[in-house]
Motif scaffolding. Structure first.
Motif, PDB file in Angstrom:
ATOM      1  N   GLY A   1       3.897  -0.580   3.992  1.00  0.00           N
ATOM      2  CA  GLY A   1       2.569  -0.631   4.301  1.00  0.00           C
ATOM      3  C   GLY A   1       2.200  -2.046   4.293  1.00  0.00           C
ATOM      4  N   THR A   2       0.681  -2.326   4.014  1.00  0.00           N
ATOM      5  CA  THR A   2       0.367  -3.415   4.018  1.00  0.00           C
ATOM      6  C   THR A   2       0.788  -4.239   2.706  1.00  0.00           C
ATOM      7  OG1 THR A   2      -1.784  -2.481   4.747  1.00  0.00           O
ATOM      8  CG2 THR A   2      -2.006  -4.767   3.838  1.00  0.00           C
ATOM      9  N   LEU A   3       1.038  -5.593   2.977  1.00  0.00           N
ATOM     10  CA  LEU A   3       1.618  -6.473   2.058  1.00  0.00           C
ATOM     11  C   LEU A   3       0.699  -7.425   1.407  1.00  0.00           C
ATOM     12  CD1 LEU A   3       5.310  -7.182   3.427  1.00  0.00           C
ATOM     13  CD2 LEU A   3       4.477  -5.241   1.717  1.00  0.00           C
ATOM     14  N   TYR A   4       0.541  -7.774   0.186  1.00  0.00           N
ATOM     15  CA  TYR A   4       0.088  -8.908  -0.402  1.00  0.00           C
ATOM     16  C   TYR A   4       0.890  -9.618  -1.303  1.00  0.00           C
ATOM     17  CZ  TYR A   4      -3.393 -11.031  -3.831  1.00  0.00           C
ATOM     18  OH  TYR A   4      -3.814 -11.853  -4.523  1.00  0.00           O
ATOM     19  N   VAL A   5       0.690 -11.054  -1.446  1.00  0.00           N
ATOM     20  CA  VAL A   5       1.496 -11.827  -2.224  1.00  0.00           C
ATOM     21  C   VAL A   5       0.612 -12.654  -3.016  1.00  0.00           C
ATOM     22  CG1 VAL A   5       2.982 -13.839  -2.361  1.00  0.00           C
ATOM     23  CG2 VAL A   5       3.118 -12.166  -0.352  1.00  0.00           C
ATOM     24  N   GLY A   6       0.878 -12.442  -4.517  1.00  0.00           N
ATOM     25  CA  GLY A   6       0.047 -13.069  -5.545  1.00  0.00           C
ATOM     26  C   GLY A   6       0.833 -13.862  -6.460  1.00  0.00           C
ATOM     27  N   VAL A   7      -0.008 -14.585  -7.178  1.00  0.00           N
ATOM     28  CA  VAL A   7       0.796 -15.153  -8.488  1.00  0.00           C
ATOM     29  C   VAL A   7       0.019 -14.760  -9.816  1.00  0.00           C
ATOM     30  CG1 VAL A   7       1.759 -17.199  -7.310  1.00  0.00           C
ATOM     31  CG2 VAL A   7      -0.474 -17.482  -8.251  1.00  0.00           C
TER      32      VAL A   7
ATOM     33  N   PHE B   1      -9.216  -8.078  -0.634  1.00  0.00           N
ATOM     34  CA  PHE B   1      -8.085  -7.519   0.358  1.00  0.00           C
ATOM     35  C   PHE B   1      -7.341  -6.289  -0.345  1.00  0.00           C
ATOM     36  CE2 PHE B   1      -3.966  -7.361   2.006  1.00  0.00           C
ATOM     37  CZ  PHE B   1      -4.135  -7.537   3.360  1.00  0.00           C
ATOM     38  N   THR B   2      -6.902  -6.488  -1.464  1.00  0.00           N
ATOM     39  CA  THR B   2      -6.049  -5.413  -2.185  1.00  0.00           C
ATOM     40  C   THR B   2      -6.883  -4.076  -2.392  1.00  0.00           C
ATOM     41  OG1 THR B   2      -6.391  -6.305  -4.503  1.00  0.00           O
ATOM     42  CG2 THR B   2      -4.531  -6.990  -3.394  1.00  0.00           C
ATOM     43  N   SER B   3      -8.020  -4.149  -2.797  1.00  0.00           N
ATOM     44  CA  SER B   3      -9.148  -2.950  -2.972  1.00  0.00           C
ATOM     45  C   SER B   3      -9.390  -2.411  -1.799  1.00  0.00           C
ATOM     46  CB  SER B   3     -10.168  -3.355  -3.883  1.00  0.00           C
ATOM     47  OG  SER B   3     -10.939  -4.200  -3.310  1.00  0.00           O
ATOM     48  N   GLU B   4      -9.574  -3.345  -0.800  1.00  0.00           N
ATOM     49  CA  GLU B   4     -10.136  -2.739   0.645  1.00  0.00           C
ATOM     50  C   GLU B   4      -8.892  -2.141   1.290  1.00  0.00           C
ATOM     51  OE1 GLU B   4     -11.625  -6.092   2.722  1.00  0.00           O
ATOM     52  OE2 GLU B   4     -13.418  -6.273   1.241  1.00  0.00           O
ATOM     53  N   HIS B   5      -7.515  -2.448   1.234  1.00  0.00           N
ATOM     54  CA  HIS B   5      -6.564  -1.853   1.695  1.00  0.00           C
ATOM     55  C   HIS B   5      -5.753  -1.131   0.630  1.00  0.00           C
ATOM     56  CE1 HIS B   5      -7.202  -4.038   5.205  1.00  0.00           C
ATOM     57  NE2 HIS B   5      -7.583  -5.148   4.713  1.00  0.00           N
ATOM     58  N   ALA B   6      -6.020  -0.726  -0.376  1.00  0.00           N
ATOM     59  CA  ALA B   6      -5.432   0.112  -1.301  1.00  0.00           C
ATOM     60  C   ALA B   6      -3.779  -0.292  -1.577  1.00  0.00           C
ATOM     61  CB  ALA B   6      -5.515   1.799  -0.860  1.00  0.00           C
ATOM     62  N   VAL B   7      -4.035  -1.766  -2.041  1.00  0.00           N
ATOM     63  CA  VAL B   7      -2.492  -2.445  -2.039  1.00  0.00           C
ATOM     64  C   VAL B   7      -2.315  -2.163  -3.451  1.00  0.00           C
ATOM     65  CG1 VAL B   7      -1.284  -4.458  -1.485  1.00  0.00           C
ATOM     66  CG2 VAL B   7      -2.850  -3.703   0.131  1.00  0.00           C
ATOM     67  N   LYS B   8      -1.548  -1.478  -4.092  1.00  0.00           N
ATOM     68  CA  LYS B   8      -1.466  -1.525  -5.522  1.00  0.00           C
ATOM     69  C   LYS B   8       0.015  -1.119  -6.224  1.00  0.00           C
ATOM     70  CE  LYS B   8      -6.080   0.840  -5.766  1.00  0.00           C
ATOM     71  NZ  LYS B   8      -6.692   2.204  -6.231  1.00  0.00           N
TER      72      LYS B   8
ATOM     73  N   HIS C   1      -5.526  -5.004 -10.438  1.00  0.00           N
ATOM     74  CA  HIS C   1      -5.330  -4.394  -8.997  1.00  0.00           C
ATOM     75  C   HIS C   1      -5.528  -2.758  -8.970  1.00  0.00           C
ATOM     76  CE1 HIS C   1      -4.220  -8.047  -6.813  1.00  0.00           C
ATOM     77  NE2 HIS C   1      -3.284  -8.157  -7.693  1.00  0.00           N
ATOM     78  N   ARG C   2      -4.843  -2.065  -9.684  1.00  0.00           N
ATOM     79  CA  ARG C   2      -4.718  -0.619  -9.720  1.00  0.00           C
ATOM     80  C   ARG C   2      -6.284  -0.103  -9.933  1.00  0.00           C
ATOM     81  NH1 ARG C   2       0.135   2.367 -12.423  1.00  0.00           N
ATOM     82  NH2 ARG C   2       1.689   1.516 -11.181  1.00  0.00           N
ATOM     83  N   GLU C   3      -6.780  -1.073 -11.015  1.00  0.00           N
ATOM     84  CA  GLU C   3      -8.242  -0.403 -11.185  1.00  0.00           C
ATOM     85  C   GLU C   3      -9.598  -0.915 -10.469  1.00  0.00           C
ATOM     86  OE1 GLU C   3      -8.888  -0.547 -15.515  1.00  0.00           O
ATOM     87  OE2 GLU C   3      -7.144   0.632 -15.812  1.00  0.00           O
ATOM     88  N   GLU C   4      -9.022  -1.766  -9.399  1.00  0.00           N
ATOM     89  CA  GLU C   4      -9.933  -2.560  -8.502  1.00  0.00           C
ATOM     90  C   GLU C   4     -11.028  -3.120  -9.277  1.00  0.00           C
ATOM     91  OE1 GLU C   4     -11.020   0.609  -5.607  1.00  0.00           O
ATOM     92  OE2 GLU C   4      -8.934   0.772  -4.814  1.00  0.00           O
TER      93      GLU C   4
ATOM     94  N   SER D   1       0.723  -1.280  -0.064  1.00  0.00           N
ATOM     95  CA  SER D   1      -0.103  -0.110   0.080  1.00  0.00           C
ATOM     96  C   SER D   1       0.969   1.193  -0.197  1.00  0.00           C
ATOM     97  CB  SER D   1      -0.716  -0.042   1.155  1.00  0.00           C
ATOM     98  OG  SER D   1      -0.224  -0.178   2.114  1.00  0.00           O
ATOM     99  N   GLY D   2       2.257   1.050   0.351  1.00  0.00           N
ATOM    100  CA  GLY D   2       3.036   2.230   0.404  1.00  0.00           C
ATOM    101  C   GLY D   2       4.293   1.923   1.184  1.00  0.00           C
ATOM    102  N   PHE D   3       5.073   2.744   1.473  1.00  0.00           N
ATOM    103  CA  PHE D   3       6.623   2.380   2.296  1.00  0.00           C
ATOM    104  C   PHE D   3       5.973   1.644   3.451  1.00  0.00           C
ATOM    105  CE2 PHE D   3      10.551   3.509   4.507  1.00  0.00           C
ATOM    106  CZ  PHE D   3      11.282   3.050   3.747  1.00  0.00           C
TER     107      PHE D   3
END
Length: 105
Positions: free
Chosen positions: A17-23, A42-49, A34-37, A13-15
């Motif tokens: 910030g919240t992390l997400y791992v995907g394949v 999880f990623t859209s709810e936590h702005a993880v882009k 992800h960017r366009e939600e 989500s930022g420096f």
């Protein structure tokens, strides 16, 4: 990078910030999703882009196995992996031609 290339990736989500791992087999396409939600979750709810780390492999089996290992890692280990190659947590998607994201809120 080829259009179809098995890849495991980490978004933030930022420096620090919240992390997400995907394949994915299409990193650029997945980053756009992800960017366009496109998907609620999880990623859209936590702005993880922001793409902060990725690794390609020859097969989806290999990246899925790597993703499963990474998801069991402690947060500090994931941060160390990111900072090994990306100490400033830059958005690596820019290197693939995607526009910069606005600063995190």
């Amino acid at each position: 990078m080829r259009e179809r290339q098995p890849c495991v990736y980490m978004l933030a989500s930022g420096f620090y910030g919240t992390l997400y791992v995907g394949v994915t087999s299409n990193l650029i396409g997945r980053l756009i999703q992800h960017r366009e939600e496109w998907m609620r979750g999880f990623t859209s709810e936590h702005a993880v882009k922001r793409l902060v780390w990725y690794e390609v492999a020859d097969t989806m089996d290999a990246v899925i196995a790597h993703e499963k290992r990474l998801k069991r890692w402690l947060r500090d280990w994931k941060i160390a992996l990111i900072e090994r190659d990306n100490p400033r947590w830059d958005d690596l998607a820019i290197g693939f031609g995607l526009p910069p994201l606005p600063p995190p809120r």
